[in-house]
Design an enzyme around this catalytic site. Structure first.
Site, PDB file in Angstrom:
ATOM      1  N   CYS A  32       0.836  -1.198   0.000  1.00  0.00           N
ATOM      2  CA  CYS A  32       0.000   0.000   0.000  1.00  0.00           C
ATOM      3  C   CYS A  32       0.875   1.254   0.000  1.00  0.00           C
ATOM      4  O   CYS A  32       1.839   1.353   0.772  1.00  0.00           O
ATOM      5  CB  CYS A  32      -0.916   0.001   1.222  1.00  0.00           C
ATOM      6  N   CYS A  54       0.439   4.845   6.827  1.00  0.00           N
ATOM      7  CA  CYS A  54      -0.207   4.707   8.130  1.00  0.00           C
ATOM      8  C   CYS A  54       0.753   4.042   9.111  1.00  0.00           C
ATOM      9  O   CYS A  54       1.241   2.931   8.869  1.00  0.00           O
ATOM     10  CB  CYS A  54      -1.488   3.885   8.005  1.00  0.00           C
ATOM     11  N   CYS A  73       0.387   0.240  10.288  1.00  0.00           N
ATOM     12  CA  CYS A  73      -0.025  -0.792   9.333  1.00  0.00           C
ATOM     13  C   CYS A  73       1.142  -1.614   8.794  1.00  0.00           C
ATOM     14  O   CYS A  73       2.128  -1.067   8.282  1.00  0.00           O
ATOM     15  CB  CYS A  73      -0.786  -0.161   8.171  1.00  0.00           C
ATOM     16  N   CYS A 100     -16.673  -9.121   5.309  1.00  0.00           N
ATOM     17  CA  CYS A 100     -15.933  -7.912   5.003  1.00  0.00           C
ATOM     18  C   CYS A 100     -14.696  -8.252   4.177  1.00  0.00           C
ATOM     19  O   CYS A 100     -13.987  -9.215   4.498  1.00  0.00           O
ATOM     20  CB  CYS A 100     -15.510  -7.218   6.289  1.00  0.00           C
ATOM     21  N   CYS A 143     -19.473  -6.048   3.125  1.00  0.00           N
ATOM     22  CA  CYS A 143     -18.722  -4.856   3.510  1.00  0.00           C
ATOM     23  C   CYS A 143     -17.383  -4.901   2.796  1.00  0.00           C
ATOM     24  O   CYS A 143     -16.809  -5.980   2.613  1.00  0.00           O
ATOM     25  CB  CYS A 143     -18.520  -4.819   5.020  1.00  0.00           C
ATOM     26  N   CYS A 180     -19.266   2.095   7.894  1.00  0.00           N
ATOM     27  CA  CYS A 180     -18.544   1.460   8.985  1.00  0.00           C
ATOM     28  C   CYS A 180     -17.293   2.306   9.214  1.00  0.00           C
ATOM     29  O   CYS A 180     -16.420   2.372   8.346  1.00  0.00           O
ATOM     30  CB  CYS A 180     -18.180   0.019   8.605  1.00  0.00           C
ATOM     31  N   ARG A 214     -18.249  -2.301  17.310  1.00  0.00           N
ATOM     32  CA  ARG A 214     -17.508  -3.550  17.098  1.00  0.00           C
ATOM     33  C   ARG A 214     -16.212  -3.567  17.881  1.00  0.00           C
ATOM     34  O   ARG A 214     -15.380  -2.658  17.771  1.00  0.00           O
ATOM     35  CB  ARG A 214     -17.207  -3.763  15.613  1.00  0.00           C
TER      36      ARG A 214
END
Length: 330
Positions: free
Chosen positions: A55, A59, A62, A99, A130, A190, A262
């Site tokens: 990616c 972040c 991550c 998801c 999702c 979400c 959640r």
């Protein structure tokens, strides 16, 4: 939407609730929870990484960022049939929402046909769908909605104040724009965050104020406990105090009474007692299975044992299974 859910929250109001005596906070959260949900039912969702690693975002938490040396090998988007096979297993194990997550800044046009096929296939099994794919344009949001996508996950992660300490490759406004595109397309949202990234209590409060004050609050609010991953900037982050984590769950429940809250990443580091307090504070959704994208998650057997101890039952599916003929036509 009820008047309670539509309330505009001030930081001062939210802060006062967060800092209530613990017993009063939990009592208020459980009272609100019982007004909108069965207190002994928990939604079970399952998450599959459909495209792992590489990616371009940075972040700080991550393992999938190309900026970090975590030893994770990037992969291509996996085959539709493999996704559907995994979804079928999740459904048979009791999950009612499936998801699918891809480590992208945003999906490319060449990816959309496969994503549409995944959504249609999972919907045909009777589960809610999702996806989390990074930023979306209005056109992409409409295409995913047209395929039958129920929810789109796009976390705020933290407060706007703390955000630049965690991510520099996209802005807080970028995240809010994607949430607006998703809502405008008619999908459910979400969106939540990660606790334990060096933020202050005020940052947790501000994040929840931002979410609760969206034109419509998210229908699902995932609250993650950071899993420090070697090779990321946050590998040595100090863990959040479990009771501060429970306070955040309780505040989310009170401020967003009709949302599923959640209990997401980090459950492997939580004791049964901490999880029990989170359920008491209003958490009513978990991820099942043994992995969350690339991080560990309690295995189904552990959740079954915990549910039995606490007298909890999985929430029933809220979508209708399509005729078998439609499944075969996919």
């Amino acid at each position: 939407m009820s008047e309670t859910a539509a309330k505009t929250w001030s930081r001062e109001e939210a802060e006062a609730i967060y800092h209530l005596p613990f017993n009063d906070l939990i009592f208020q959260a459980q009272t609100v929870h019982r007004q909108h949900f069965d207190p002994n039912r928990v939604q079970k969702s399952q998450l599959l990484s459909i495209k792992t690693g590489g990616c371009p975002e940075d972040c700080g938490y991550c393992s999938q960022s190309a900026h970090h040396k975590t030893g994770l090998t990037a992969s291509k988007l996996i085959e539709v049939e493999r996704v559907l096979a995994e979804a079928r297993r999740a459904r048979d194990a009791g999950s009612t929402r499936y998801c699918m997550g891809a480590a992208w800044r945003n999906p490319k046009p060449r990816d959309m046909p496969a994503l549409v096929a995944m959504i249609e296939g999972v919907k045909a099994m009777g589960m809610e769908t999702c996806m989390t794919l990074g930023m979306l344009t209005p056109e992409q949001a409409l295409e995913l909605k047209g395929a039958g996508l129920d929810y789109y996950n796009h976390n705020l992660d933290t407060s706007e104040r703390h955000y630049s300490e965690i991510i520099t490759t996209r802005t807080y406004a970028d995240r809010l724009d994607t949430l607006a595109n998703v809502r405008d397309a008619g999908m459910k949202i979400c969106s939540g965050g990660i606790l334990g990234m060096g933020e202050k209590a005020q940052d947790r409060i501000d994040m929840l104020v931002t979410l609760a004050n969206l034109p419509e609050p998210p229908e699902s609010v995932p609250i993650n406990m950071l899993i420090p991953i070697e090779g990321t900037p946050l590998e040595n982050a100090e863990p959040i105090d479990p009771l501060e984590f429970v306070r955040t769950i309780a505040l989310a429940r009170i401020m967003m009474p009709q949302s599923h809250v959640r209990l997401s990443a980090g459950r492997t580091e939580m004791s049964d007692e901490t999880q029990a307090l989170c359920f008491l504070a209003g958490a009513n959704s978990i991820f099942s299975g043994d992995t969350l994208l690339t991080a560990d998650n309690p295995e189904d057997d552990a959740d079954t044992v915990l549910f039995r101890k606490l007298g909890l039952q999985p929430e029933a599916a809220q979508v209708q299974e399509e005729p078998v003929s439609n499944v075969a036509a996919e």
